[in-house]
Design a protein around this motif. Sequence first.
Motif, PDB file in Angstrom:
ATOM      1  N   LEU B 180       0.840  -1.203   0.000  1.00  0.00           N
ATOM      2  CA  LEU B 180       0.000   0.000   0.000  1.00  0.00           C
ATOM      3  C   LEU B 180       0.875   1.254   0.000  1.00  0.00           C
ATOM      4  O   LEU B 180       0.501   2.288  -0.533  1.00  0.00           O
ATOM      5  CB  LEU B 180      -0.871   0.043   1.260  1.00  0.00           C
ATOM      6  N   HIS B 181       2.028   1.142   0.652  1.00  0.00           N
ATOM      7  CA  HIS B 181       2.925   2.300   0.737  1.00  0.00           C
ATOM      8  C   HIS B 181       4.032   2.232  -0.303  1.00  0.00           C
ATOM      9  O   HIS B 181       4.326   3.218  -0.971  1.00  0.00           O
ATOM     10  CB  HIS B 181       3.511   2.386   2.147  1.00  0.00           C
ATOM     11  N   SER B 182       4.671   1.059  -0.446  1.00  0.00           N
ATOM     12  CA  SER B 182       5.890   0.998  -1.255  1.00  0.00           C
ATOM     13  C   SER B 182       5.627   1.231  -2.738  1.00  0.00           C
ATOM     14  O   SER B 182       6.538   1.619  -3.476  1.00  0.00           O
ATOM     15  CB  SER B 182       6.591  -0.362  -1.064  1.00  0.00           C
ATOM     16  N   ALA B 183       4.406   1.021  -3.182  1.00  0.00           N
ATOM     17  CA  ALA B 183       4.140   1.124  -4.621  1.00  0.00           C
ATOM     18  C   ALA B 183       4.141   2.566  -5.120  1.00  0.00           C
ATOM     19  O   ALA B 183       4.154   2.788  -6.328  1.00  0.00           O
ATOM     20  CB  ALA B 183       2.798   0.468  -4.942  1.00  0.00           C
ATOM     21  N   GLY B 184       4.099   3.524  -4.215  1.00  0.00           N
ATOM     22  CA  GLY B 184       4.094   4.919  -4.657  1.00  0.00           C
ATOM     23  C   GLY B 184       2.720   5.423  -5.068  1.00  0.00           C
ATOM     24  O   GLY B 184       2.581   6.525  -5.597  1.00  0.00           O
ATOM     25  N   GLY B 185       1.704   4.641  -4.811  1.00  0.00           N
ATOM     26  CA  GLY B 185       0.356   5.068  -5.176  1.00  0.00           C
ATOM     27  C   GLY B 185      -0.127   6.272  -4.372  1.00  0.00           C
ATOM     28  O   GLY B 185      -0.902   7.089  -4.880  1.00  0.00           O
ATOM     29  N   GLU B 186       0.322   6.389  -3.125  1.00  0.00           N
ATOM     30  CA  GLU B 186      -0.155   7.501  -2.297  1.00  0.00           C
ATOM     31  C   GLU B 186       0.228   8.856  -2.881  1.00  0.00           C
ATOM     32  O   GLU B 186      -0.632   9.706  -3.092  1.00  0.00           O
ATOM     33  CB  GLU B 186       0.390   7.367  -0.873  1.00  0.00           C
ATOM     34  N   PRO B 187       1.524   9.124  -3.129  1.00  0.00           N
ATOM     35  CA  PRO B 187       1.831  10.424  -3.728  1.00  0.00           C
ATOM     36  C   PRO B 187       1.217  10.585  -5.116  1.00  0.00           C
ATOM     37  O   PRO B 187       0.823  11.693  -5.489  1.00  0.00           O
ATOM     38  CB  PRO B 187       3.367  10.449  -3.782  1.00  0.00           C
ATOM     39  N   VAL B 220      -5.160  -1.906  -5.774  1.00  0.00           N
ATOM     40  CA  VAL B 220      -5.474  -2.501  -7.083  1.00  0.00           C
ATOM     41  C   VAL B 220      -4.366  -2.149  -8.080  1.00  0.00           C
ATOM     42  O   VAL B 220      -3.842  -3.032  -8.781  1.00  0.00           O
ATOM     43  CB  VAL B 220      -6.851  -2.022  -7.589  1.00  0.00           C
ATOM     44  N   ALA B 221      -3.984  -0.887  -8.129  1.00  0.00           N
ATOM     45  CA  ALA B 221      -2.928  -0.483  -9.073  1.00  0.00           C
ATOM     46  C   ALA B 221      -1.604  -1.164  -8.724  1.00  0.00           C
ATOM     47  O   ALA B 221      -0.855  -1.587  -9.613  1.00  0.00           O
ATOM     48  CB  ALA B 221      -2.777   1.036  -9.066  1.00  0.00           C
ATOM     49  N   ALA B 222      -1.317  -1.287  -7.435  1.00  0.00           N
ATOM     50  CA  ALA B 222      -0.053  -1.909  -7.025  1.00  0.00           C
ATOM     51  C   ALA B 222      -0.022  -3.380  -7.436  1.00  0.00           C
ATOM     52  O   ALA B 222       1.000  -3.885  -7.923  1.00  0.00           O
ATOM     53  CB  ALA B 222       0.129  -1.775  -5.514  1.00  0.00           C
ATOM     54  N   ALA B 268     -11.462  -8.800  -6.093  1.00  0.00           N
ATOM     55  CA  ALA B 268     -12.386  -8.603  -4.971  1.00  0.00           C
ATOM     56  C   ALA B 268     -12.236  -7.192  -4.399  1.00  0.00           C
ATOM     57  O   ALA B 268     -13.222  -6.555  -4.010  1.00  0.00           O
ATOM     58  CB  ALA B 268     -12.126  -9.650  -3.889  1.00  0.00           C
ATOM     59  N   VAL B 269     -11.007  -6.697  -4.340  1.00  0.00           N
ATOM     60  CA  VAL B 269     -10.793  -5.333  -3.839  1.00  0.00           C
ATOM     61  C   VAL B 269     -11.406  -4.327  -4.813  1.00  0.00           C
ATOM     62  O   VAL B 269     -12.065  -3.361  -4.396  1.00  0.00           O
ATOM     63  CB  VAL B 269      -9.284  -5.051  -3.622  1.00  0.00           C
ATOM     64  N   GLY B 298      -7.319   6.306 -12.552  1.00  0.00           N
ATOM     65  CA  GLY B 298      -5.962   5.854 -12.248  1.00  0.00           C
ATOM     66  C   GLY B 298      -5.841   4.339 -12.339  1.00  0.00           C
ATOM     67  O   GLY B 298      -4.853   3.814 -12.865  1.00  0.00           O
ATOM     68  N   ILE B 299      -6.840   3.635 -11.821  1.00  0.00           N
ATOM     69  CA  ILE B 299      -6.815   2.162 -11.903  1.00  0.00           C
ATOM     70  C   ILE B 299      -6.777   1.729 -13.364  1.00  0.00           C
ATOM     71  O   ILE B 299      -5.939   0.919 -13.772  1.00  0.00           O
ATOM     72  CB  ILE B 299      -8.052   1.571 -11.182  1.00  0.00           C
ATOM     73  N   ARG B 300      -7.682   2.291 -14.163  1.00  0.00           N
ATOM     74  CA  ARG B 300      -7.744   1.938 -15.580  1.00  0.00           C
ATOM     75  C   ARG B 300      -6.466   2.381 -16.312  1.00  0.00           C
ATOM     76  O   ARG B 300      -5.857   1.616 -17.074  1.00  0.00           O
ATOM     77  CB  ARG B 300      -8.958   2.618 -16.216  1.00  0.00           C
TER      78      ARG B 300
END
Lengths: 361, 361
Positions: B180-187, B220-222, B268-269, B298-300
């Motif tokens: 959840l954090h390491s993928a860089g999705g938050e920034p 999901v993106a990660a 599922a998520v 973003g997911i798409r």
Amino acid sequence: MTGTAVDTPPFYCPIESAVHPEAEEAERRALAWFERSGLCRDGTDLARIAGSRSADFYARFAPDADPDRLWLAALWVYWGFVFDDARCDEGPFAADPAAFAPMAFSVQRALEVPGRLSCADPYAAALHEIGELFRAAAGPVQNRRFEHAHRAWLTGVQWQIGNRAAGRMPDLDEYLTMRLHSAGGEPTYAMLEIANGLDVPDREMDSPAVRALTEMAILVAALDNDRHSHTRETTRHQTEQNIVNVLMTHHRHSLRQAVDEAIALRDAVLERFLALRDQVTPRAGSALRHYLTDLGHGIRGNIEWGLSVPRYLAPDGITPAAPARIPAQTAGGHWTDTPRPGRQDPRRLPSLAWWWSDLVF
Amino acid sequence: MTGTAVDTPPFYCPIESAVHPEAEEAERRALAWFERSGLCRDGTDLARIAGSRSADFYARFAPDADPDRLWLAALWVYWGFVFDDARCDEGPFAADPAAFAPMAFSVQRALEVPGRLSCADPYAAALHEIGELFRAAAGPVQNRRFEHAHRAWLTGVQWQIGNRAAGRMPDLDEYLTMRLHSAGGEPTYAMLEIANGLDVPDREMDSPAVRALTEMAILVAALDNDRHSHTRETTRHQTEQNIVNVLMTHHRHSLRQAVDEAIALRDAVLERFLALRDQVTPRAGSALRHYLTDLGHGIRGNIEWGLSVPRYLAPDGITPAAPARIPAQTAGGHWTDTPRPGRQDPRRLPSLAWWWSDLVF
């Protein structure tokens, strides 16, 4: 104990002393909670938790807090001190940055996850329960601020542990940036809203001026803790990261010079804090005014607490006697009215210089 | 390249595709900026930066962005990818958690310090300049959100590096929390406000429901990135932390089972994301509605970008040809209309279960 008082130079701190009148009740409630928690196996554990006098500590940060919330903030402070001793400054993680990260950021997740959560780690379990109490007492904005501050604290500790593992003494600018986080001042001050039932608007809280004031209050308190703990730590770890060792290592100062320069730097930051706060306060809303007042209470209260707490004064960090707080006025000999001049201009430190710029509010 | 397409199972993603019409202009402006930055010594450096196609990436996250802000978000994405390659997943810090912490959290400070700042580290210097551009383009609240997200990302990378150094494969719950954090999705998602000129009220943004939606979009993106990069990574590091290796290690799955279960969990998520978003949207203000729509974009967009980017498709991560985007519609064979059933119920994962609870908004 008198030895420590002599070894600790007086503090410049033109801020009124204040203590919450219900500090003892907050202590009683917090310790009763810990007694039922998974962190207490026996009376020695409870004595060690009680030894940080965290209720007294926070009663000085938030002297006007809602009594039903003061003990909650104290809970986290007690937790923070035992976590610090067991997992950060000492214990198996203190020089193991590879192991600290999974442990610490799992603990952070336990804080953030709402609702029922089963944690194998007793520190994570206790912190999760504290988080649940916080969520019941304050809104999501205040809780998110606390969570962000809590994560930033753990990044500071991770940094310190990395340096320790590598035998690296940071330079002054790096040390001060690290210390802004590692000292735990961010979560401590972030609880002011929770303890007082405040809701500072985000445009005020995130403004550069209020960020700078918060950081300055954190750094002053952190450097004061360096001063309190210097005697204790130098007898144990000559290579421990603190501002005195940083100045001796990188600036070729003698111990005496390093102590003097550290005080002068800290006094200059406090002067800037007071001046900027005077500029901001007249335009602040009532919640922000309360917050800014308590930033100052925290600076003053942290010193008073440090002058009396067994954590710094007793060799084992445990006081054998029953709770006995030292009223602030008995600490009269520890104060000075004059900031100390120094050779180090903090406005030349890259990470801090912006505190002296013309900050938007 | 066709091999990768065969090895990557189709994506369930019932979200409309969208790309900002000025993606190429954003790319041009961003690459011109990098060409003048300290991160570009020569054309190879520029080609490597360009190889992440970050402007195309973010043009899919924020298809309605202000064109004068879209390139700023793309700037950070380009920076993030080269930082990731040089300092996180590969390079001298990749398995050195003691060295990563001082480097990474100094870089974080360079982002946060406003005004002029001299940085010896070219990555810190470039990030500071990006931060200055962000501060000029958006308000302090949006910038603080980005900074918090950025620090959290670095804690995820620190965690991953700690596990790598210790030769530790996390279990599924730990892996997902770390990811959840390491993928860089938050920034990445935190820049939606900056790119679009949005100001989501804090009571909405910090609500448990919006936090859960943001986390689900990140995960999901990660996991989709895990799917994209699995082929590339398994040829290099059999012990690298990704969901397939986690499931093979801790759940005794075959490679085929692990890939299937990872997809089922991710699906599922996404199902929960779509259902919760449908509940929240009717009561959301206009800024939040835009934000929630772009979480889906973003997911798409992340999938579409992953199907065409040289980062995942070319062995050296550099495309020799001139910028040539693959329009979304050519990727038709990569999609499925049906979520995959799995044996792993994500509601039994302690750190994620709360996403399925009755969330306050």
